[in-house]
Design a protein around this motif. Structure first.
Motif, mmCIF file in Angstrom:
data_model
loop_
_atom_site.group_PDB
_atom_site.id
_atom_site.type_symbol
_atom_site.label_atom_id
_atom_site.label_comp_id
_atom_site.label_asym_id
_atom_site.label_seq_id
_atom_site.Cartn_x
_atom_site.Cartn_y
_atom_site.Cartn_z
ATOM 1 N N GLU A 79 0.826 -1.204 0.000
ATOM 2 C CA GLU A 79 0.000 0.000 0.000
ATOM 3 C C GLU A 79 0.860 1.253 0.000
ATOM 4 O O GLU A 79 0.579 2.221 -0.685
ATOM 5 C CB GLU A 79 -0.894 0.009 1.236
ATOM 6 C CG GLU A 79 -2.303 -0.356 0.912
ATOM 7 C CD GLU A 79 -3.252 0.098 1.994
ATOM 8 O OE1 GLU A 79 -2.960 1.091 2.665
ATOM 9 O OE2 GLU A 79 -4.273 -0.571 2.157
ATOM 10 N N HIS A 118 -0.893 4.145 -1.564
ATOM 11 C CA HIS A 118 -2.268 3.763 -1.263
ATOM 12 C C HIS A 118 -3.141 3.706 -2.505
ATOM 13 O O HIS A 118 -4.349 3.782 -2.405
ATOM 14 C CB HIS A 118 -2.905 4.740 -0.262
ATOM 15 C CG HIS A 118 -2.093 4.939 0.963
ATOM 16 N ND1 HIS A 118 -1.960 3.986 1.925
ATOM 17 C CD2 HIS A 118 -1.315 5.962 1.368
ATOM 18 C CE1 HIS A 118 -1.172 4.424 2.883
ATOM 19 N NE2 HIS A 118 -0.758 5.621 2.559
ATOM 20 N N SER A 119 -2.565 3.646 -3.659
ATOM 21 C CA SER A 119 -3.351 3.746 -4.884
ATOM 22 C C SER A 119 -2.872 2.737 -5.910
ATOM 23 O O SER A 119 -2.198 3.087 -6.863
ATOM 24 C CB SER A 119 -3.235 5.154 -5.470
ATOM 25 O OG SER A 119 -3.284 6.112 -4.444
ATOM 26 N N TYR A 128 -4.496 1.401 -8.126
ATOM 27 C CA TYR A 128 -5.078 1.662 -9.439
ATOM 28 C C TYR A 128 -4.224 2.613 -10.275
ATOM 29 O O TYR A 128 -4.313 2.631 -11.489
ATOM 30 C CB TYR A 128 -6.495 2.223 -9.290
ATOM 31 C CG TYR A 128 -6.570 3.450 -8.402
ATOM 32 C CD1 TYR A 128 -6.264 4.701 -8.907
ATOM 33 C CD2 TYR A 128 -6.913 3.347 -7.066
ATOM 34 C CE1 TYR A 128 -6.311 5.819 -8.110
ATOM 35 C CE2 TYR A 128 -6.967 4.465 -6.254
ATOM 36 C CZ TYR A 128 -6.653 5.699 -6.779
ATOM 37 O OH TYR A 128 -6.693 6.815 -5.988
ATOM 38 N N ILE A 153 -10.232 8.428 -9.827
ATOM 39 C CA ILE A 153 -9.600 7.115 -9.983
ATOM 40 C C ILE A 153 -9.638 6.668 -11.436
ATOM 41 O O ILE A 153 -8.644 6.237 -11.999
ATOM 42 C CB ILE A 153 -10.296 6.075 -9.071
ATOM 43 C CG1 ILE A 153 -9.949 6.350 -7.615
ATOM 44 C CG2 ILE A 153 -9.890 4.663 -9.452
ATOM 45 C CD1 ILE A 153 -10.656 5.463 -6.620
ATOM 46 N N GLN A 210 -6.387 8.975 -12.358
ATOM 47 C CA GLN A 210 -5.460 8.100 -11.653
ATOM 48 C C GLN A 210 -4.716 8.863 -10.561
ATOM 49 O O GLN A 210 -3.529 8.681 -10.338
ATOM 50 C CB GLN A 210 -4.460 7.468 -12.617
ATOM 51 C CG GLN A 210 -5.146 6.716 -13.747
ATOM 52 C CD GLN A 210 -4.387 5.484 -14.151
ATOM 53 O OE1 GLN A 210 -3.167 5.475 -14.139
ATOM 54 N NE2 GLN A 210 -5.100 4.442 -14.494
ATOM 55 N N THR A 211 -5.448 9.731 -9.891
ATOM 56 C CA THR A 211 -4.867 10.531 -8.815
ATOM 57 C C THR A 211 -4.616 9.635 -7.606
ATOM 58 O O THR A 211 -5.478 8.852 -7.248
ATOM 59 C CB THR A 211 -5.851 11.632 -8.389
ATOM 60 O OG1 THR A 211 -6.441 12.175 -9.568
ATOM 61 C CG2 THR A 211 -5.164 12.726 -7.609
ATOM 62 N N PRO A 212 -3.441 9.762 -6.984
ATOM 63 C CA PRO A 212 -3.199 8.996 -5.761
ATOM 64 C C PRO A 212 -4.246 9.318 -4.697
ATOM 65 O O PRO A 212 -4.707 10.468 -4.605
ATOM 66 C CB PRO A 212 -1.813 9.460 -5.313
ATOM 67 C CG PRO A 212 -1.162 9.978 -6.533
ATOM 68 C CD PRO A 212 -2.260 10.514 -7.402
ATOM 69 N N LEU A 213 -4.600 8.317 -3.924
ATOM 70 C CA LEU A 213 -5.724 8.434 -3.004
ATOM 71 C C LEU A 213 -5.635 9.617 -2.022
ATOM 72 O O LEU A 213 -6.622 10.339 -1.855
ATOM 73 C CB LEU A 213 -5.880 7.117 -2.246
ATOM 74 C CG LEU A 213 -7.256 6.827 -1.686
ATOM 75 C CD1 LEU A 213 -8.318 6.898 -2.751
ATOM 76 C CD2 LEU A 213 -7.272 5.465 -1.030
ATOM 77 N N PRO A 214 -4.481 9.844 -1.367
ATOM 78 C CA PRO A 214 -4.439 10.966 -0.413
ATOM 79 C C PRO A 214 -4.808 12.292 -1.076
ATOM 80 O O PRO A 214 -5.571 13.092 -0.527
ATOM 81 C CB PRO A 214 -2.984 10.984 0.058
ATOM 82 C CG PRO A 214 -2.480 9.611 -0.187
ATOM 83 C CD PRO A 214 -3.207 9.104 -1.387
ATOM 84 N N GLU A 215 -4.284 12.495 -2.291
ATOM 85 C CA GLU A 215 -4.566 13.739 -3.002
ATOM 86 C C GLU A 215 -6.030 13.803 -3.430
ATOM 87 O O GLU A 215 -6.679 14.853 -3.302
ATOM 88 C CB GLU A 215 -3.637 13.814 -4.222
ATOM 89 C CG GLU A 215 -3.447 15.208 -4.757
ATOM 90 C CD GLU A 215 -2.596 15.180 -6.010
ATOM 91 O OE1 GLU A 215 -1.680 14.337 -6.092
ATOM 92 O OE2 GLU A 215 -2.868 15.990 -6.907
ATOM 93 N N ALA A 216 -6.542 12.683 -3.925
ATOM 94 C CA ALA A 216 -7.930 12.645 -4.378
ATOM 95 C C ALA A 216 -8.868 12.971 -3.229
ATOM 96 O O ALA A 216 -9.808 13.755 -3.390
ATOM 97 C CB ALA A 216 -8.248 11.267 -4.957
ATOM 98 N N LEU A 265 -3.638 9.485 5.897
ATOM 99 C CA LEU A 265 -2.884 8.735 4.887
ATOM 100 C C LEU A 265 -1.557 9.417 4.589
ATOM 101 O O LEU A 265 -0.521 8.773 4.455
ATOM 102 C CB LEU A 265 -3.684 8.639 3.584
ATOM 103 C CG LEU A 265 -4.772 7.592 3.525
ATOM 104 C CD1 LEU A 265 -5.421 7.630 2.158
ATOM 105 C CD2 LEU A 265 -4.203 6.216 3.779
ATOM 106 N N VAL A 315 -5.035 2.016 4.320
ATOM 107 C CA VAL A 315 -6.187 2.852 3.976
ATOM 108 C C VAL A 315 -7.377 2.502 4.851
ATOM 109 O O VAL A 315 -8.042 3.383 5.389
ATOM 110 C CB VAL A 315 -6.571 2.655 2.491
ATOM 111 C CG1 VAL A 315 -7.833 3.421 2.177
ATOM 112 C CG2 VAL A 315 -5.448 3.106 1.594
ATOM 113 N N GLY A 355 -8.354 1.720 -2.847
ATOM 114 C CA GLY A 355 -6.921 1.807 -3.130
ATOM 115 C C GLY A 355 -6.244 0.469 -3.276
ATOM 116 O O GLY A 355 -5.090 0.396 -3.656
ATOM 117 N N GLY A 356 -6.955 -0.612 -2.970
ATOM 118 C CA GLY A 356 -6.280 -1.909 -2.923
ATOM 119 C C GLY A 356 -6.372 -2.745 -4.175
ATOM 120 O O GLY A 356 -5.944 -3.893 -4.173
#
Lengths: 353, 172
Positions: free
Chosen positions: A85, A90-91, A93, B46, B50-56, B79, B87, B120-121
Motif C-alpha cells: 500500500e 495507497h493507490s 489503481y 480514480i 489516476q490521482t493517488p488516493l491521499p490527493e484525491a 494517509l 487505507v 486503493g487496494g
C-alpha cells in the motif's frame, strides 16, 4: 573506479516507506550498515534480508544483522500488505502499468521490484496480485564515479563521447555510472587535460523507470548537470525519438535497452548525429552478441565503445573495449560456448560464463 | 410571575428540541447526497485522473462543506502523515471520529466503512465497481431518508411544542 563509502545522506526517508513492524527493526540496524545499504528484500513468511556493500545478511526481530536465516524476522501478511500500500501511495489503481512490468519507483528514485501471482489476459500479464516479494533497491548518487572511465570514451575529433554501451550483470552499478556520465558530459567535466575547453554537451535522458534522474514532478532529484533534459517515465523507443525531435540533444542517455523497438530508435538517433550512451544487461561481450537486438546493433558497428563492469565488495572495476576488438573477442569465443557457471556476485565478484 | 417564566422556558426548550430533531431529519438526505457526490468525484479521480488516493481525498474534501468534508479531509491527512497505516485503518478512524457531527445513521456509515476496506487496494476497474456499489446503496438510503423526512420532520416540530405545552399544563 572506487565506489567508496560516500553514499551521502542516510536512507531514512526511505525507511519511512516501511510499515511500523518492519521499520522498527530496520531502524535499529547499525548506522554504518544503514549507510552502505543497497537492497532490502522483504518476502512474506520468509526471512527479512538486507544487501549492503557487496554482502548480505538477515535481520532478526530485535533489529540486528544475523547470518543464520533461522534467527531472522519473517514479515507477516499484514507487513507485506501495508508495504505494498505504501509503495503504491495507497493507490494500486494508479500504478497498474508498473505492476504489469513488475516494479514501481518511489520518491528518491528507489526502485521496488515486485513478485507475486500474475493474472493473465490473452496470454499476457494483465495484473500482479498477491504480491509476496519486494526488492527495494536503494538509489544513491555517486558523484565522480565516472571520472576514471570518461577519458577512455572520448572522441577527440568530434569533441564529444563515443557511442557507448555499458554492459554488466544486474546490480553492478550500471545506472549509477550512467547517471554520473550524464552529469559529467552535461557539465563538461571530461576528466581529460585535452578536453578542458570542450565545454558541456546538451544531454537528453529517457528515464523509463524514473531511476536515472528520480524525477519529482518532472524535476530531477539527482544532479544530472546543467544541460540535461529528462523525459520521465517514457518508453525508451518513443522517448528517444521525442527527444531528438524536440530537445536537440547532442548526447542521449537511456537505461537498459533490449527490445526491438529500442534498437530502431537508437539507430534513428545515431544517424541523426546524436551520440548515444546506453546500458544493457549482459554478463560479457559474448552475451551482447548473443542477444538478438544488441547483436544487430553491434554487428552494424553502432557502438564505438563497450564498457564492461564487474564488482567485488564495494569496488567497481571497468574495462573499455573498442568496437573492432569487441567483435573479434565475441567471434573468437562464440564457438566454444559452454553452459554458464554463475556464482553469486557477492562471493568474490567474479562470474564465469 | 415566576411560574409564568418557568412555563415559557419549558415551552421554549421543548420547541427547540423538536426543531433540532426535525433539522436532523432534514439534513440526513442532504448529507447522504453529499457523500454520493463525493464518491462520484472519487470515481472520476480514480478512473480518469489516476490521482493517488491521499490527493484525491483532499480534493474531494475541498469541494464539500462541513461536517461531511471533515470525514474526507481527516482520512486524507491520516494517509499522508506517513504513520504506516493502511487505507482501511485510516478511513475507519476518520469516519468513526467524524460521524458524530453528522446527521447520518448507521446504515450509510456501514456502507462507507465497507468501501474503505477495498479502497486503493485493487486496479481501477475493480475500484470503480466498488464505488458504484456504494453509490447504489447510498442512493437507496437517501430515498429512505427522504421518506423519513416527509413523515417525521413536521411531526417532530409539532411534537416538541405540544409535549412542552402538555408539561406546562400538568405543572399549572
Amino acid at each position: 573506479m572506487q565506489d567508496g563509502k560516500g553514499g551521502g545522506s542516510l536512507s531514512l526517508p526511505l525507511l519511512e516507506l516501511f510499515p511500523a513492524g518492519l521499520r522498527g527493526r530496520l531502524e535499529k540496524l547499525p548506522q554504518t550498515l544503514l549507510l552502505s545499504l543497497e537492497e532490502i528484500r522483504v518476502r512474506e513468511g520468509r526471512p527479512l534480508e538486507i544487501g549492503f556493500g557487496g554482502g548480505s545478511a538477515f535481520v532478526c526481530p530485535q533489529g540486528k544483522a544475523v547470518t543464520d536465516s533461522a534467527d531472522a524476522y519473517r514479515p507477516t501478511r499484514e507487513d507485506c500488505r501495508a508495504l505494498l500500500e505504501r509503495v503504491t501511495n495507497h493507490s494500486l489503481y494508479a500504478v497498474e502499468e508498473e505492476l504489469r512490468r513488475g516494479y514501481v519507483t518511489v520518491a528518491g528514485g528507489h526502485r521496488i521490484g515486485l513478485a507475486g501471482r500474475t493474472v493473465l489476459e490473452g496470454g499476457h500479464v494483465r495484473h500482479l496480485r498477491d504480491v509476496a516479494s519486494f526488492n527495494i533497491r536503494i538509489a544513491r548518487a555517486r558523484t565522480g564515479c565516472a571520472a576514471s572511465l570518461l577519458p577512455e570514451l572520448l572522441d577527440p575529433v568530434a569533441r564529444t563521447v563515443k557511442h557507448t554501451l555499458i554492459v554488466s550483470a544486474p546490480q553492478q552499478g550500471k545506472t549509477t555510472l550512467l547517471r554520473d556520465l550524464a552529469r559529467a558530459i552535461s557539465a563538461g567535466q571530461w576528466y581529460h587535460p585535452q578536453a578542458q575547453r570542450w565545454g558541456g554537451r546538451k544531454v537528453g535522458v529517457v528515464d523509463e523507470r524514473s531511476e536515472i534522474a528520480a524525477c519529482d514532478r518532472g524535476v530531477p532529484a539527482f544532479d544530472l548537470g546543467p544541460r540535461t533534459d529528462v523525459l520521465d517515465a517514457c518508453p525508451k523507443a518513443e522517448g528517444l525519438m521525442m527527444l531528438v525531435r524536440s530537445m536537440s540533444p547532442e548526447v542521449v542517455v537511456a537505461d537498459e535497452i533490449g527490445r526491438p523497438e529500442d534498437a530502431y530508435a537508437l539507430k534513428e538517433a545515431l544517424h541523426a548525429g546524436v551520440r548515444v550512451v546506453a546500458t544493457a544487461h549482459a554478463l560479457d561481450l559474448r552475451d551482447v552478441f548473443a542477444r538478438p537486438v544488441l547483436a544487430e546493433l553491434a554487428s552494424e558497428g553502432m557502438f564505438g565503445a563497450y564498457v564492461l563492469l564487474s564488482r567485488s565488495g564495494g569496488v567497481v572495476r571497468h574495462r573499455v573495449v573498442g568496437a573492432d576488438e569487441a567483435e573479434a573477442e565475441a567471434r573468437k569465443s562464440s564457438g566454444c560456448r559452454s553452459v554458464p557457471v554463475i556464482r553469486s556476485p557477492n562471493a568474490d565478484g567474479v562470474r564465469h560464463a | 410571575m415566576l411560574k409564568l417564566a418557568g412555563a415559557a422556558l419549558v415551552l421554549f426548550a421543548g420547541t427547540m428540541i423538536g426543531f433540532m430533531q426535525a433539522a436532523k431529519f432534514a439534513q440526513r438526505p442532504r448529507q447522504i447526497r453529499q457523500l454520493i457526490h463525493a464518491l462520484q468525484r472519487l470515481d472520476t479521480e480514480i478512473g480518469y485522473g489516476q490521482t493517488p488516493l491521499p490527493e484525491a481525498l483532499a480534493r474531494i474534501a475541498a469541494a464539500l462543506t462541513a461536517p461531511v468534508s471533515t470525514l474526507f479531509a481527516e482520512a486524507s491527512a491520516k494517509l499522508a502523515s506517513g504513520n504506516g497505516e493502511t487505507v482501511s485503518v485510516c478511513w475507519e478512524q476518520a469516519f468513526k471520529a467524524g460521524w458524530q457531527a453528522t446527521s447520518m445513521r448507521p446504515p450509510e456509515r456501514d456502507t462507507m466503512l465497507r468501501l474503505g476496506e477495498t479502497l486503493g487496494g485493487s486496479g481501477a476497474e475493480d475500484q470503480l465497481k466498488h464505488l458504484k456499489l456504494a453509490m447504489h446503496q447510498l442512493q437507496a438510503e437517501e430515498q429512505a431518508a427522504r421518506d423519513d423526512q416527509q413523515k417525521y420532520e413536521k411531526l417532530c416540530r409539532s411534537l416538541g411544542v405540544l409535549t412542552a405545552a402538555l408539561v406546562v399544563i400538568l405543572m399549572m
